[in-house]
Design a protein around this motif. Structure first.
Motif, mmCIF file in Angstrom:
data_model
loop_
_atom_site.group_PDB
_atom_site.id
_atom_site.type_symbol
_atom_site.label_atom_id
_atom_site.label_comp_id
_atom_site.label_asym_id
_atom_site.label_seq_id
_atom_site.Cartn_x
_atom_site.Cartn_y
_atom_site.Cartn_z
ATOM 1 N N LEU A 30 -18.764 -4.068 -9.239
ATOM 2 C CA LEU A 30 -19.444 -4.196 -7.959
ATOM 3 C C LEU A 30 -18.422 -4.376 -6.855
ATOM 4 O O LEU A 30 -17.538 -5.231 -6.937
ATOM 5 C CB LEU A 30 -20.399 -5.393 -7.982
ATOM 6 N N GLY A 31 -18.528 -3.558 -5.820
ATOM 7 C CA GLY A 31 -17.740 -3.735 -4.611
ATOM 8 C C GLY A 31 -18.636 -4.335 -3.548
ATOM 9 O O GLY A 31 -19.717 -3.804 -3.263
ATOM 10 N N ASN A 32 -18.241 -5.458 -2.995
ATOM 11 C CA ASN A 32 -19.041 -6.150 -1.984
ATOM 12 C C ASN A 32 -18.523 -5.858 -0.578
ATOM 13 O O ASN A 32 -17.373 -5.438 -0.398
ATOM 14 C CB ASN A 32 -19.007 -7.662 -2.229
ATOM 15 N N ILE A 33 -19.368 -6.106 0.408
ATOM 16 C CA ILE A 33 -18.959 -5.948 1.807
ATOM 17 C C ILE A 33 -17.703 -6.788 2.049
ATOM 18 O O ILE A 33 -17.646 -7.950 1.670
ATOM 19 C CB ILE A 33 -20.096 -6.377 2.757
ATOM 20 N N GLY A 34 -16.695 -6.172 2.666
ATOM 21 C CA GLY A 34 -15.442 -6.860 2.955
ATOM 22 C C GLY A 34 -14.366 -6.639 1.913
ATOM 23 O O GLY A 34 -13.186 -6.858 2.176
ATOM 24 N N ASP A 35 -14.745 -6.218 0.701
ATOM 25 C CA ASP A 35 -13.760 -5.859 -0.313
ATOM 26 C C ASP A 35 -13.091 -4.548 0.104
ATOM 27 O O ASP A 35 -13.549 -3.859 1.019
ATOM 28 C CB ASP A 35 -14.414 -5.635 -1.685
ATOM 29 N N TRP A 36 -12.031 -4.189 -0.584
ATOM 30 C CA TRP A 36 -11.357 -2.915 -0.368
ATOM 31 C C TRP A 36 -11.597 -2.011 -1.567
ATOM 32 O O TRP A 36 -11.571 -2.472 -2.709
ATOM 33 C CB TRP A 36 -9.866 -3.132 -0.189
ATOM 34 N N LEU A 37 -11.835 -0.734 -1.315
ATOM 35 C CA LEU A 37 -11.942 0.268 -2.377
ATOM 36 C C LEU A 37 -10.593 0.968 -2.434
ATOM 37 O O LEU A 37 -10.195 1.659 -1.494
ATOM 38 C CB LEU A 37 -13.060 1.263 -2.080
ATOM 39 N N ILE A 38 -9.887 0.758 -3.526
ATOM 40 C CA ILE A 38 -8.542 1.310 -3.697
ATOM 41 C C ILE A 38 -8.614 2.559 -4.557
ATOM 42 O O ILE A 38 -9.314 2.588 -5.570
ATOM 43 C CB ILE A 38 -7.621 0.277 -4.366
ATOM 44 N N THR A 39 -7.879 3.583 -4.149
ATOM 45 C CA THR A 39 -7.687 4.770 -4.967
ATOM 46 C C THR A 39 -6.243 4.731 -5.446
ATOM 47 O O THR A 39 -5.305 4.744 -4.644
ATOM 48 C CB THR A 39 -7.956 6.057 -4.172
ATOM 49 N N GLY A 40 -6.064 4.659 -6.762
ATOM 50 C CA GLY A 40 -4.735 4.529 -7.348
ATOM 51 C C GLY A 40 -3.986 5.847 -7.417
ATOM 52 O O GLY A 40 -4.474 6.907 -7.001
ATOM 53 N N VAL A 41 -2.787 5.787 -7.984
ATOM 54 C CA VAL A 41 -1.891 6.942 -8.007
ATOM 55 C C VAL A 41 -2.421 8.100 -8.839
ATOM 56 O O VAL A 41 -2.023 9.246 -8.636
ATOM 57 C CB VAL A 41 -0.481 6.536 -8.495
ATOM 58 N N ASN A 42 -3.322 7.833 -9.764
ATOM 59 C CA ASN A 42 -3.907 8.894 -10.588
ATOM 60 C C ASN A 42 -5.341 9.219 -10.192
ATOM 61 O O ASN A 42 -6.078 9.823 -10.960
ATOM 62 C CB ASN A 42 -3.842 8.510 -12.066
ATOM 63 N N GLY A 43 -5.764 8.775 -9.002
ATOM 64 C CA GLY A 43 -7.108 9.060 -8.517
ATOM 65 C C GLY A 43 -8.162 8.067 -8.970
ATOM 66 O O GLY A 43 -9.316 8.180 -8.588
ATOM 67 N N GLU A 44 -7.773 7.096 -9.777
ATOM 68 C CA GLU A 44 -8.728 6.085 -10.239
ATOM 69 C C GLU A 44 -9.103 5.178 -9.076
ATOM 70 O O GLU A 44 -8.311 4.967 -8.168
ATOM 71 C CB GLU A 44 -8.130 5.267 -11.400
ATOM 72 N N GLN A 45 -10.324 4.652 -9.105
ATOM 73 C CA GLN A 45 -10.791 3.785 -8.029
ATOM 74 C C GLN A 45 -11.221 2.442 -8.585
ATOM 75 O O GLN A 45 -11.704 2.344 -9.711
ATOM 76 C CB GLN A 45 -11.954 4.421 -7.277
ATOM 77 N N TYR A 46 -11.028 1.419 -7.762
ATOM 78 C CA TYR A 46 -11.462 0.080 -8.144
ATOM 79 C C TYR A 46 -11.558 -0.787 -6.904
ATOM 80 O O TYR A 46 -10.854 -0.558 -5.920
ATOM 81 C CB TYR A 46 -10.514 -0.548 -9.175
ATOM 82 N N PRO A 47 -12.452 -1.800 -6.937
ATOM 83 C CA PRO A 47 -12.577 -2.716 -5.797
ATOM 84 C C PRO A 47 -11.527 -3.814 -5.875
ATOM 85 O O PRO A 47 -11.037 -4.153 -6.951
ATOM 86 C CB PRO A 47 -13.983 -3.287 -5.980
ATOM 87 N N CYS A 48 -11.199 -4.358 -4.713
ATOM 88 C CA CYS A 48 -10.243 -5.465 -4.638
ATOM 89 C C CYS A 48 -10.739 -6.437 -3.573
ATOM 90 O O CYS A 48 -11.049 -6.029 -2.450
ATOM 91 C CB CYS A 48 -8.859 -4.919 -4.271
ATOM 92 N N LYS A 49 -10.837 -7.707 -3.915
ATOM 93 C CA LYS A 49 -11.245 -8.729 -2.953
ATOM 94 C C LYS A 49 -10.260 -8.758 -1.791
ATOM 95 O O LYS A 49 -9.056 -8.565 -1.968
ATOM 96 C CB LYS A 49 -11.312 -10.105 -3.606
ATOM 97 N N ALA A 50 -10.764 -9.016 -0.584
ATOM 98 C CA ALA A 50 -9.953 -8.952 0.631
ATOM 99 C C ALA A 50 -8.754 -9.891 0.577
ATOM 100 O O ALA A 50 -7.654 -9.514 0.990
ATOM 101 C CB ALA A 50 -10.812 -9.247 1.851
ATOM 102 N N ASP A 51 -8.912 -11.115 0.065
ATOM 103 C CA ASP A 51 -7.785 -12.047 0.045
ATOM 104 C C ASP A 51 -6.670 -11.570 -0.880
ATOM 105 O O ASP A 51 -5.486 -11.649 -0.546
ATOM 106 C CB ASP A 51 -8.231 -13.471 -0.303
ATOM 107 N N ILE A 52 -7.030 -11.002 -2.030
ATOM 108 C CA ILE A 52 -6.033 -10.460 -2.961
ATOM 109 C C ILE A 52 -5.366 -9.234 -2.351
ATOM 110 O O ILE A 52 -4.146 -9.062 -2.424
ATOM 111 C CB ILE A 52 -6.681 -10.090 -4.313
ATOM 112 N N PHE A 53 -6.163 -8.374 -1.719
ATOM 113 C CA PHE A 53 -5.624 -7.174 -1.076
ATOM 114 C C PHE A 53 -4.584 -7.559 -0.024
ATOM 115 O O PHE A 53 -3.486 -7.002 0.018
ATOM 116 C CB PHE A 53 -6.753 -6.360 -0.447
ATOM 117 N N ASN A 54 -4.913 -8.547 0.815
ATOM 118 C CA ASN A 54 -4.008 -8.962 1.885
ATOM 119 C C ASN A 54 -2.723 -9.599 1.360
ATOM 120 O O ASN A 54 -1.681 -9.505 2.007
ATOM 121 C CB ASN A 54 -4.715 -9.905 2.846
ATOM 122 N N GLN A 55 -2.772 -10.213 0.190
ATOM 123 C CA GLN A 55 -1.578 -10.796 -0.411
ATOM 124 C C GLN A 55 -0.707 -9.740 -1.090
ATOM 125 O O GLN A 55 0.498 -9.936 -1.257
ATOM 126 C CB GLN A 55 -1.954 -11.848 -1.455
#
Length: 70
Positions: A30-55
């Motif tokens: 589940l990706g929640n409002i404010g999380d980041w949707l990351i697309t990795g180097v091989n095209g894979e996608q996953y959500p990341c919480k905003a605080d972890i993303f910013n760190q």
């Protein structure tokens, strides 16, 4: 004990603006409002919480991207 540092990797990411289910390599997440949707180097996608993303990530300039691509 030897120490290691993660290699710099350029990713694409967009801020999630509505709750969404993201199909990841580990299964549906589940990706929640404010999380980041990351697309990795091989095209894979996953959500990341905003605080972890910013760190973990920082914006890069076009000049940095140009140097990395050459």
């Amino acid at each position: 004990m030897p120490l290691f540092r993660k290699k710099p990797v350029i990713i694409e990411a967009v801020k999630i603006t509505r709750p969404m289910i993201i199909k990841t390599l580990e299964g549906d997440m589940l990706g929640n409002i404010g999380d980041w949707l990351i697309t990795g180097v091989n095209g894979e996608q996953y959500p990341c919480k905003a605080d972890i993303f910013n760190q973990t990530y920082e914006p890069i300039s076009a000049e940095v991207l140009d140097r990395v691509n050459h």
